[in-house]
Design a protein around this motif. Structure first.
Motif, PDB file in Angstrom:
ATOM      1  N   SER A   1     -12.850 -35.460 -18.811  1.00 57.07           N
ATOM      2  CA  SER A   1     -11.441 -35.116 -18.621  1.00 57.07           C
ATOM      3  C   SER A   1     -10.587 -36.240 -19.178  1.00 57.07           C
ATOM      4  CB  SER A   1     -11.129 -34.876 -17.141  1.00 57.07           C
ATOM      5  OG  SER A   1     -11.411 -36.035 -16.392  1.00 57.07           O
TER       6      SER A   1
ATOM      7  N   ASP B   1     -10.662 -30.705 -19.575  1.00 53.52           N
ATOM      8  CA  ASP B   1     -11.362 -30.725 -18.297  1.00 53.52           C
ATOM      9  C   ASP B   1     -12.659 -29.937 -18.468  1.00 53.52           C
ATOM     10  OD1 ASP B   1     -12.138 -30.895 -15.654  1.00 53.52           O
ATOM     11  OD2 ASP B   1     -10.775 -29.321 -14.981  1.00 53.52           O
TER      12      ASP B   1
ATOM     13  N   ARG C   1     -15.623 -24.800 -10.125  1.00 54.83           N
ATOM     14  CA  ARG C   1     -14.585 -25.557 -10.831  1.00 54.83           C
ATOM     15  C   ARG C   1     -13.434 -24.657 -11.280  1.00 54.83           C
ATOM     16  NH1 ARG C   1     -15.214 -28.165 -15.218  1.00 54.83           N
ATOM     17  NH2 ARG C   1     -14.149 -30.061 -14.628  1.00 54.83           N
ATOM     18  N   ARG C   2     -13.636 -23.915 -12.359  1.00 54.36           N
ATOM     19  CA  ARG C   2     -12.550 -23.128 -12.936  1.00 54.36           C
ATOM     20  C   ARG C   2     -12.929 -21.682 -13.194  1.00 54.36           C
ATOM     21  NH1 ARG C   2     -11.737 -26.557 -17.845  1.00 54.36           N
ATOM     22  NH2 ARG C   2     -11.002 -24.613 -18.683  1.00 54.36           N
ATOM     23  N   GLY C   3     -14.174 -21.340 -12.940  1.00 57.13           N
ATOM     24  CA  GLY C   3     -14.597 -19.962 -13.151  1.00 57.13           C
ATOM     25  C   GLY C   3     -14.840 -19.598 -14.602  1.00 57.13           C
ATOM     26  N   LYS C   4     -15.025 -20.599 -15.458  1.00 53.38           N
ATOM     27  CA  LYS C   4     -15.269 -20.352 -16.878  1.00 53.38           C
ATOM     28  C   LYS C   4     -16.552 -21.047 -17.300  1.00 53.38           C
ATOM     29  CE  LYS C   4     -10.393 -20.093 -18.086  1.00 53.38           C
ATOM     30  NZ  LYS C   4      -9.349 -20.612 -18.957  1.00 53.38           N
TER      31      LYS C   4
ATOM     32  N   ALA D   1     -19.614 -23.829 -12.694  1.00 51.72           N
ATOM     33  CA  ALA D   1     -18.434 -23.158 -13.260  1.00 51.72           C
ATOM     34  C   ALA D   1     -17.664 -22.404 -12.179  1.00 51.72           C
ATOM     35  CB  ALA D   1     -18.855 -22.202 -14.376  1.00 51.72           C
ATOM     36  N   ARG D   2     -18.376 -21.718 -11.313  1.00 52.09           N
ATOM     37  CA  ARG D   2     -17.737 -20.949 -10.241  1.00 52.09           C
ATOM     38  C   ARG D   2     -16.922 -21.868  -9.331  1.00 52.09           C
ATOM     39  NH1 ARG D   2     -22.126 -18.661  -7.931  1.00 52.09           N
ATOM     40  NH2 ARG D   2     -22.145 -17.062  -9.519  1.00 52.09           N
TER      41      ARG D   2
END
Length: 162
Positions: free
Chosen positions: A69, A89, A143-146, A140-141
């Protein structure tokens, strides 16, 4: 505890038993740089990075999480353009114990023309692919879902297709 080059200098091996035992009894391990040019010409079993691979294998540590980041206060210090660096990020999830790290056969030989060759074999089992994918999806789930999956399917078809 000594490991890598420091351990080689103190004990003659890159991962002393005492260090491994302490690591196994610990809740966490903070690991700094382990090597340097001083040990570059050592035989493979006496290289600092061999201790790292031994530690990963002994502790069954297969996932490396590497966050990246850019703090707003440091965005202008980046060599990237501000609009590229701003807001970065990422979490890179890297597999550590499968594939080329521990695949066999490996070594040196001579080919049919008498040329010296070196080879490492990349081997992945489905459970190794499954477990690292699960870590990536779970991370991913949270953090940001990506999630973006990057592999070498263009040239390393077996592990990518498996």
């Amino acid at each position: 505890m000594p490991m890598g080059g420091a351990a080689l200098d103190l004990t003659g091996v890159p991962l002393p038993e005492e260090t491994l035992l302490a690591a196994k009894q610990s809740d966490a391990i903070l690991l700094g740089a382990i090597g340097g040019y001083k040990w570059d010409t050592n035989e493979k079993h006496l290289k600092p990075e061999t201790g790292l691979l031994q530690l990963r294998e002994a502790l069954k540590v297969f996932a490396n999480l590497r966050p990246a980041s850019v703090l707003p206060q440091l965005v202008d210090a980046s060599t990237l353009k501000k609009e590229v660096a701003e807001g970065v990020d990422l979490m890179v999830v890297r597999e550590l114990t499968g594939g080329i790290y521990f695949g066999k056969p490996r070594g040196f030989s001579t080919d049919e023309n008498g040329e010296e060759i070196g080879f490492n074999t990349e081997v992945y089992a489905t459970y190794e692919i499954d477990r690292i994918a699960r870590i990536a999806f779970e991370t991913a789930r949270k953090r940001r879902g990506k999630l973006c999956s990057v592999d070498k399917a263009n040239v390393l078809e077996v592990a990518s297709r498996l």
